[in-house]
Write a protein that holds these residues in place. Sequence first.
Motif, PDB file in Angstrom:
ATOM      1  N   ASP A  51       1.195  -1.136   0.251  1.00  0.00           N
ATOM      2  CA  ASP A  51       0.036   0.388  -0.245  1.00  0.00           C
ATOM      3  C   ASP A  51       0.777   1.137  -0.159  1.00  0.00           C
ATOM      4  OD1 ASP A  51      -1.792   2.494   0.660  1.00  0.00           O
ATOM      5  OD2 ASP A  51      -3.318   0.216   1.433  1.00  0.00           O
ATOM      6  N   ARG A  52       0.803   2.582  -0.387  1.00  0.00           N
ATOM      7  CA  ARG A  52       1.551   3.762  -0.949  1.00  0.00           C
ATOM      8  C   ARG A  52       0.867   4.430   0.273  1.00  0.00           C
ATOM      9  NH1 ARG A  52      -0.167   6.305  -6.524  1.00  0.00           N
ATOM     10  NH2 ARG A  52      -2.033   4.927  -7.235  1.00  0.00           N
ATOM     11  N   ASP A  53      -0.658   3.979   0.284  1.00  0.00           N
ATOM     12  CA  ASP A  53      -0.969   5.067   2.199  1.00  0.00           C
ATOM     13  C   ASP A  53      -0.120   4.566   3.366  1.00  0.00           C
ATOM     14  OD1 ASP A  53      -2.255   5.833   3.943  1.00  0.00           O
ATOM     15  OD2 ASP A  53      -3.952   5.820   2.479  1.00  0.00           O
ATOM     16  N   PRO A  54       0.677   5.457   4.335  1.00  0.00           N
ATOM     17  CA  PRO A  54       1.457   5.617   4.851  1.00  0.00           C
ATOM     18  C   PRO A  54       0.294   5.045   5.898  1.00  0.00           C
ATOM     19  CG  PRO A  54       1.345   7.592   4.119  1.00  0.00           C
ATOM     20  CD  PRO A  54       0.814   7.110   2.979  1.00  0.00           C
ATOM     21  N   ASP A  55      -0.927   5.692   6.150  1.00  0.00           N
ATOM     22  CA  ASP A  55      -1.530   5.639   7.074  1.00  0.00           C
ATOM     23  C   ASP A  55      -1.944   4.369   6.558  1.00  0.00           C
ATOM     24  OD1 ASP A  55      -1.257   7.904   7.879  1.00  0.00           O
ATOM     25  OD2 ASP A  55      -4.220   8.508   6.946  1.00  0.00           O
ATOM     26  N   ALA A  56      -2.701   3.401   5.827  1.00  0.00           N
ATOM     27  CA  ALA A  56      -2.240   1.809   6.201  1.00  0.00           C
ATOM     28  C   ALA A  56      -1.454   1.095   6.411  1.00  0.00           C
ATOM     29  CB  ALA A  56      -2.852   1.934   4.529  1.00  0.00           C
ATOM     30  N   ILE A  57      -0.735   1.661   5.785  1.00  0.00           N
ATOM     31  CA  ILE A  57       0.704   0.691   6.610  1.00  0.00           C
ATOM     32  C   ILE A  57       0.604   0.993   7.825  1.00  0.00           C
ATOM     33  CG2 ILE A  57       3.333   0.588   6.139  1.00  0.00           C
ATOM     34  CD1 ILE A  57       1.623  -0.926   3.597  1.00  0.00           C
ATOM     35  N   SER A  58       0.524   2.047   8.909  1.00  0.00           N
ATOM     36  CA  SER A  58       1.022   2.627  10.277  1.00  0.00           C
ATOM     37  C   SER A  58      -0.355   1.186  10.767  1.00  0.00           C
ATOM     38  CB  SER A  58       0.936   3.602  10.313  1.00  0.00           C
ATOM     39  OG  SER A  58       1.215   3.753  11.957  1.00  0.00           O
ATOM     40  N   ALA A  59      -1.311   1.243  10.062  1.00  0.00           N
ATOM     41  CA  ALA A  59      -2.421   0.827  10.871  1.00  0.00           C
ATOM     42  C   ALA A  59      -2.102  -1.447  11.175  1.00  0.00           C
ATOM     43  CB  ALA A  59      -4.501   1.124  10.478  1.00  0.00           C
ATOM     44  N   GLY A  60      -1.789  -1.460   9.111  1.00  0.00           N
ATOM     45  CA  GLY A  60      -2.102  -3.117   8.976  1.00  0.00           C
ATOM     46  C   GLY A  60      -0.863  -3.678  11.197  1.00  0.00           C
ATOM     47  N   ARG A  61       0.506  -2.510  10.558  1.00  0.00           N
ATOM     48  CA  ARG A  61       1.679  -2.733  11.899  1.00  0.00           C
ATOM     49  C   ARG A  61       0.532  -3.078  13.177  1.00  0.00           C
ATOM     50  NH1 ARG A  61       4.970   1.051   8.895  1.00  0.00           N
ATOM     51  NH2 ARG A  61       6.728  -0.115   7.905  1.00  0.00           N
ATOM     52  N   ASP A  62      -0.037  -2.132  13.332  1.00  0.00           N
ATOM     53  CA  ASP A  62      -0.678  -1.846  14.570  1.00  0.00           C
ATOM     54  C   ASP A  62      -1.654  -3.141  15.356  1.00  0.00           C
ATOM     55  OD1 ASP A  62       0.421   0.321  15.363  1.00  0.00           O
ATOM     56  OD2 ASP A  62      -1.203   1.424  15.099  1.00  0.00           O
ATOM     57  N   PHE A  80       2.028  -1.122  -6.441  1.00  0.00           N
ATOM     58  CA  PHE A  80       1.519  -2.329  -6.082  1.00  0.00           C
ATOM     59  C   PHE A  80       2.563  -2.733  -7.698  1.00  0.00           C
ATOM     60  CE2 PHE A  80      -2.054  -1.126  -7.216  1.00  0.00           C
ATOM     61  CZ  PHE A  80      -2.508  -1.579  -8.756  1.00  0.00           C
ATOM     62  N   SER A  81       2.547  -1.725  -8.345  1.00  0.00           N
ATOM     63  CA  SER A  81       3.046  -1.828  -9.467  1.00  0.00           C
ATOM     64  C   SER A  81       4.710  -2.059  -9.955  1.00  0.00           C
ATOM     65  CB  SER A  81       3.088  -0.558 -10.283  1.00  0.00           C
ATOM     66  OG  SER A  81       3.470   0.361  -9.916  1.00  0.00           O
ATOM     67  N   GLU A  82       5.369  -1.758  -8.427  1.00  0.00           N
ATOM     68  CA  GLU A  82       6.900  -2.287  -7.259  1.00  0.00           C
ATOM     69  C   GLU A  82       6.759  -3.221  -7.655  1.00  0.00           C
ATOM     70  OE1 GLU A  82       7.404   2.572  -6.877  1.00  0.00           O
ATOM     71  OE2 GLU A  82       7.028   1.381  -5.199  1.00  0.00           O
ATOM     72  N   MET A  83       5.837  -4.133  -7.425  1.00  0.00           N
ATOM     73  CA  MET A  83       6.314  -5.200  -6.587  1.00  0.00           C
ATOM     74  C   MET A  83       7.049  -6.332  -6.745  1.00  0.00           C
ATOM     75  SD  MET A  83       2.516  -7.393  -6.946  1.00  0.00           S
ATOM     76  CE  MET A  83       1.416  -7.163  -8.914  1.00  0.00           C
ATOM     77  N   LEU A  84       7.412  -6.590  -8.279  1.00  0.00           N
ATOM     78  CA  LEU A  84       8.364  -7.434  -8.667  1.00  0.00           C
ATOM     79  C   LEU A  84      10.104  -7.371  -8.371  1.00  0.00           C
ATOM     80  CD1 LEU A  84       8.954  -9.916 -10.851  1.00  0.00           C
ATOM     81  CD2 LEU A  84       9.053  -7.610 -12.941  1.00  0.00           C
ATOM     82  N   ASP A  85       9.955  -5.454  -8.328  1.00  0.00           N
ATOM     83  CA  ASP A  85      11.044  -5.645  -7.635  1.00  0.00           C
ATOM     84  C   ASP A  85      11.716  -5.595  -6.022  1.00  0.00           C
ATOM     85  OD1 ASP A  85      11.745  -5.253 -10.476  1.00  0.00           O
ATOM     86  OD2 ASP A  85      12.104  -2.811 -10.417  1.00  0.00           O
ATOM     87  N   VAL A  86      10.100  -5.193  -5.553  1.00  0.00           N
ATOM     88  CA  VAL A  86      10.297  -5.420  -4.169  1.00  0.00           C
ATOM     89  C   VAL A  86      10.121  -6.997  -3.502  1.00  0.00           C
ATOM     90  CG1 VAL A  86       8.973  -4.890  -2.220  1.00  0.00           C
ATOM     91  CG2 VAL A  86       8.888  -3.327  -3.805  1.00  0.00           C
ATOM     92  N   MET A  87      10.234  -8.251  -4.174  1.00  0.00           N
ATOM     93  CA  MET A  87       9.485  -8.919  -4.348  1.00  0.00           C
ATOM     94  C   MET A  87      10.847  -9.841  -4.064  1.00  0.00           C
ATOM     95  SD  MET A  87       7.304  -9.713  -2.223  1.00  0.00           S
ATOM     96  CE  MET A  87       6.100 -11.043  -2.231  1.00  0.00           C
TER      97      MET A  87
END
Length: 312
Positions: A51-62, A80-87
């Motif tokens: 997720d590119r939204d930092p709020d979503a990532i922060s809440a997911g960690r919690d 998610f367009s970057e998922m190939l390189d990230v994975m």
Amino acid sequence: MSAAPHIPVLLDEVVEALDPQPGDVLIDATFGAGGYTRALLERGATVHAFDRDPDAISAGRDWSEAEGNSARLVLHPHRFSEMLDVMRAAGVESVDGVVMDIGVSSMQLDQAHRGFAFSADGPLDMRMSQEGESAADFLNNADESLIADVIYQYGEERQSRRVARAIVAARPLGTTGELAAVVRKALGYKPHDKKDPATRTFQAIRIYINGELDELTQGLSAAEQLLCDGGRLAVVSFHSLEDRIVKRFLREASSPPRASRHVPMAVQVDPVFSPISKAIKPTEAEIDRNPRARSSVLRHAVRTSTPAREAA
């Protein structure tokens, strides 16, 4: 994110399409409020969530730490367009499934300060990543012709030039309420109208600001590269522009090219995805529970052993 997050649309159908098994490695390409991810974790899978939204990532960690799922949930603050390189950077060369829920999340729509909706007045923002050009920046500075083109192309608004002209005349615009009022006045609006005429303009500007259609095209290509033989792809879209891209991608990936008088010796290529589902839509019962599901469409497919095509 609350303990009872927004229920994602077509949840049962998505889980059935992905058929997650204990130990599977899956990607939730559009994490949002984490609804799909929760269901996949409950089935014993490991989930890489983007997720590119930092709020979503922060809440997911919690909530992952609170519920003890952090060992099987890997959160990636990326498009998610970057998922190939990230994975690949994470040492993962292939996955068993990918799910995408395209467009704005319910969590973003419900937060007035994010500026995605006109149901409550808020700043004219619309940025999923919370950085870069905002909707206000675009509308207050772009040429009228570009605004008209964006509204026509991404909102399929036939009176886009009238709307763009009204927007330019009303500048500067700072809130979602101001923009909605301008569009309604330009197009005519009666409170009993079934659909608010501002809906198409808001959709168009959001898609443009976030590059959503290019993101979808690149994300589908990345999923093709990452899915293993037998891996499953499930994509939920919410309007015709998105669904056309998904439908065309799957059609081209599942249908070998045919010879024609222009290309009489077309090369035979085995399908990259097979089988391909038909369009799956929500039941009336689901729509009654969640009106936002009304326009949703699920398409899913299974990856074959055919080598992936060149990345987009």
